[in-house]
Design a protein around this motif. Structure first.
Motif, PDB file in Angstrom:
ATOM      1  N   GLY A  10       0.782  -1.226   0.000  1.00 26.80           N
ATOM      2  CA  GLY A  10       0.000   0.000   0.000  1.00 26.80           C
ATOM      3  C   GLY A  10       0.817   1.280   0.000  1.00 26.80           C
ATOM      4  O   GLY A  10       0.262   2.371  -0.042  1.00 26.80           O
ATOM      5  N   GLN A  11       2.143   1.173   0.060  1.00 27.61           N
ATOM      6  CA  GLN A  11       2.992   2.362   0.066  1.00 27.61           C
ATOM      7  C   GLN A  11       3.468   2.724  -1.333  1.00 27.61           C
ATOM      8  O   GLN A  11       3.607   1.860  -2.187  1.00 27.61           O
ATOM      9  N   THR A  12       3.726   4.012  -1.537  1.00 30.97           N
ATOM     10  CA  THR A  12       4.316   4.493  -2.776  1.00 30.97           C
ATOM     11  C   THR A  12       5.714   4.996  -2.444  1.00 30.97           C
ATOM     12  O   THR A  12       5.888   5.756  -1.490  1.00 30.97           O
ATOM     13  N   VAL A  13       6.695   4.552  -3.222  1.00 29.49           N
ATOM     14  CA  VAL A  13       8.090   4.939  -2.980  1.00 29.49           C
ATOM     15  C   VAL A  13       8.721   5.428  -4.281  1.00 29.49           C
ATOM     16  O   VAL A  13       8.181   5.205  -5.362  1.00 29.49           O
ATOM     17  N   MET A  31      11.892  -2.858 -17.804  1.00 28.46           N
ATOM     18  CA  MET A  31      10.533  -2.935 -17.266  1.00 28.46           C
ATOM     19  C   MET A  31      10.017  -1.554 -16.875  1.00 28.46           C
ATOM     20  O   MET A  31       8.892  -1.425 -16.418  1.00 28.46           O
ATOM     21  N   GLY A  32      10.848  -0.528 -17.023  1.00 26.73           N
ATOM     22  CA  GLY A  32      10.418   0.836 -16.708  1.00 26.73           C
ATOM     23  C   GLY A  32      10.828   1.306 -15.332  1.00 26.73           C
ATOM     24  O   GLY A  32      10.439   2.382 -14.892  1.00 26.73           O
ATOM     25  N   ILE A  33      11.609   0.485 -14.626  1.00 24.33           N
ATOM     26  CA  ILE A  33      12.048   0.869 -13.287  1.00 24.33           C
ATOM     27  C   ILE A  33      13.410   1.555 -13.408  1.00 24.33           C
ATOM     28  O   ILE A  33      14.433   0.897 -13.603  1.00 24.33           O
ATOM     29  N   THR A  34      13.375   2.881 -13.340  1.00 28.20           N
ATOM     30  CA  THR A  34      14.606   3.666 -13.443  1.00 28.20           C
ATOM     31  C   THR A  34      14.652   4.661 -12.285  1.00 28.20           C
ATOM     32  O   THR A  34      13.659   4.854 -11.578  1.00 28.20           O
ATOM     33  N   LYS A  35      15.790   5.294 -12.100  1.00 31.04           N
ATOM     34  CA  LYS A  35      15.969   6.246 -11.013  1.00 31.04           C
ATOM     35  C   LYS A  35      14.940   7.375 -11.115  1.00 31.04           C
ATOM     36  O   LYS A  35      14.714   7.912 -12.192  1.00 31.04           O
ATOM     37  N   GLY A  36      14.293   7.676  -9.983  1.00 35.49           N
ATOM     38  CA  GLY A  36      13.336   8.769  -9.931  1.00 35.49           C
ATOM     39  C   GLY A  36      11.886   8.384 -10.194  1.00 35.49           C
ATOM     40  O   GLY A  36      10.991   9.183  -9.980  1.00 35.49           O
ATOM     41  N   VAL A  37      11.652   7.156 -10.654  1.00 36.50           N
ATOM     42  CA  VAL A  37      10.282   6.730 -10.953  1.00 36.50           C
ATOM     43  C   VAL A  37       9.571   6.303  -9.659  1.00 36.50           C
ATOM     44  O   VAL A  37      10.203   5.809  -8.736  1.00 36.50           O
ATOM     45  N   GLU A  38       8.258   6.535  -9.611  1.00 35.90           N
ATOM     46  CA  GLU A  38       7.481   6.142  -8.439  1.00 35.90           C
ATOM     47  C   GLU A  38       6.936   4.730  -8.611  1.00 35.90           C
ATOM     48  O   GLU A  38       6.493   4.365  -9.695  1.00 35.90           O
ATOM     49  N   ILE A  39       6.982   3.975  -7.524  1.00 38.51           N
ATOM     50  CA  ILE A  39       6.476   2.597  -7.523  1.00 38.51           C
ATOM     51  C   ILE A  39       5.464   2.470  -6.393  1.00 38.51           C
ATOM     52  O   ILE A  39       5.753   2.834  -5.259  1.00 38.51           O
ATOM     53  N   TYR A  40       4.279   1.958  -6.733  1.00 38.42           N
ATOM     54  CA  TYR A  40       3.254   1.689  -5.732  1.00 38.42           C
ATOM     55  C   TYR A  40       3.224   0.181  -5.483  1.00 38.42           C
ATOM     56  O   TYR A  40       3.077  -0.597  -6.423  1.00 38.42           O
ATOM     57  N   VAL A  41       3.397  -0.220  -4.221  1.00 41.86           N
ATOM     58  CA  VAL A  41       3.398  -1.642  -3.872  1.00 41.86           C
ATOM     59  C   VAL A  41       1.960  -2.090  -3.637  1.00 41.86           C
ATOM     60  O   VAL A  41       1.323  -1.681  -2.675  1.00 41.86           O
ATOM     61  N   ARG A  42       1.437  -2.910  -4.548  1.00 41.83           N
ATOM     62  CA  ARG A  42       0.042  -3.360  -4.487  1.00 41.83           C
ATOM     63  C   ARG A  42      -0.138  -4.539  -3.541  1.00 41.83           C
ATOM     64  O   ARG A  42      -1.006  -4.530  -2.691  1.00 41.83           O
ATOM     65  N   LYS A  43       0.658  -5.576  -3.743  1.00 51.79           N
ATOM     66  CA  LYS A  43       0.508  -6.798  -2.950  1.00 51.79           C
ATOM     67  C   LYS A  43       1.868  -7.428  -2.722  1.00 51.79           C
ATOM     68  O   LYS A  43       2.751  -7.332  -3.566  1.00 51.79           O
ATOM     69  N   VAL A  44       1.988  -8.103  -1.581  1.00 48.65           N
ATOM     70  CA  VAL A  44       3.178  -8.906  -1.315  1.00 48.65           C
ATOM     71  C   VAL A  44       2.663 -10.303  -0.990  1.00 48.65           C
ATOM     72  O   VAL A  44       1.807 -10.464  -0.126  1.00 48.65           O
ATOM     73  N   ALA A  45       3.151 -11.295  -1.710  1.00 53.82           N
ATOM     74  CA  ALA A  45       2.706 -12.674  -1.480  1.00 53.82           C
ATOM     75  C   ALA A  45       3.055 -13.099  -0.049  1.00 53.82           C
ATOM     76  O   ALA A  45       3.999 -12.571   0.542  1.00 53.82           O
ATOM     77  N   PRO A  46       2.313 -14.057   0.508  1.00 59.41           N
ATOM     78  CA  PRO A  46       2.524 -14.481   1.900  1.00 59.41           C
ATOM     79  C   PRO A  46       3.983 -14.813   2.247  1.00 59.41           C
ATOM     80  O   PRO A  46       4.443 -14.479   3.324  1.00 59.41           O
ATOM     81  N   LEU A  47       4.697 -15.416   1.333  1.00 58.76           N
ATOM     82  CA  LEU A  47       6.090 -15.740   1.615  1.00 58.76           C
ATOM     83  C   LEU A  47       7.045 -14.678   1.068  1.00 58.76           C
ATOM     84  O   LEU A  47       8.256 -14.864   1.062  1.00 58.76           O
ATOM     85  N   GLY A  48       6.490 -13.578   0.600  1.00 61.89           N
ATOM     86  CA  GLY A  48       7.310 -12.465   0.133  1.00 61.89           C
ATOM     87  C   GLY A  48       7.728 -12.541  -1.321  1.00 61.89           C
ATOM     88  O   GLY A  48       8.437 -11.683  -1.810  1.00 61.89           O
TER      89      GLY A  48
END
Length: 73
Positions: A10-13, A31-48
């Motif tokens: 649920g956090q945005t980083v 995949m579009g993950i570069t420095k300065g981009v925002e990422i919203y964490v939707r779900k984390v599986a039970p074992l991570g």
């Protein structure tokens, strides 16, 4: 420094740095993950593994090992 793996659901980083080398780092950047981009964490599986995130308007699943290479704040 905190990695994407440690972020709560649920956090945005913001990406500060990508560690790792060669093809793995390239794949993460493709995949579009570069420095300065925002990422919203939707779900984390039970074992991570995997971590579901939203990046640049699309949904993505990342392995734990890949999430550890992404430093965030």
């Amino acid at each position: 420094m905190k990695t994407l793996r440690e972020v709560e659901c649920g956090q945005t980083v913001t990406v500060t740095k990508l560690t790792g080398a060669g093809p793995v780092k390239r794949r993460i950047m493709d995949m579009g993950i570069t420095k300065g981009v925002e990422i919203y964490v939707r779900k984390v599986a039970p074992l991570g593994d995997p971590v579901e995130v939203t990046v640049r308007g699309y949904e993505l699943s990342l392995r734990k090992a890949d999430a550890e290479m992404i430093q965030v704040e």
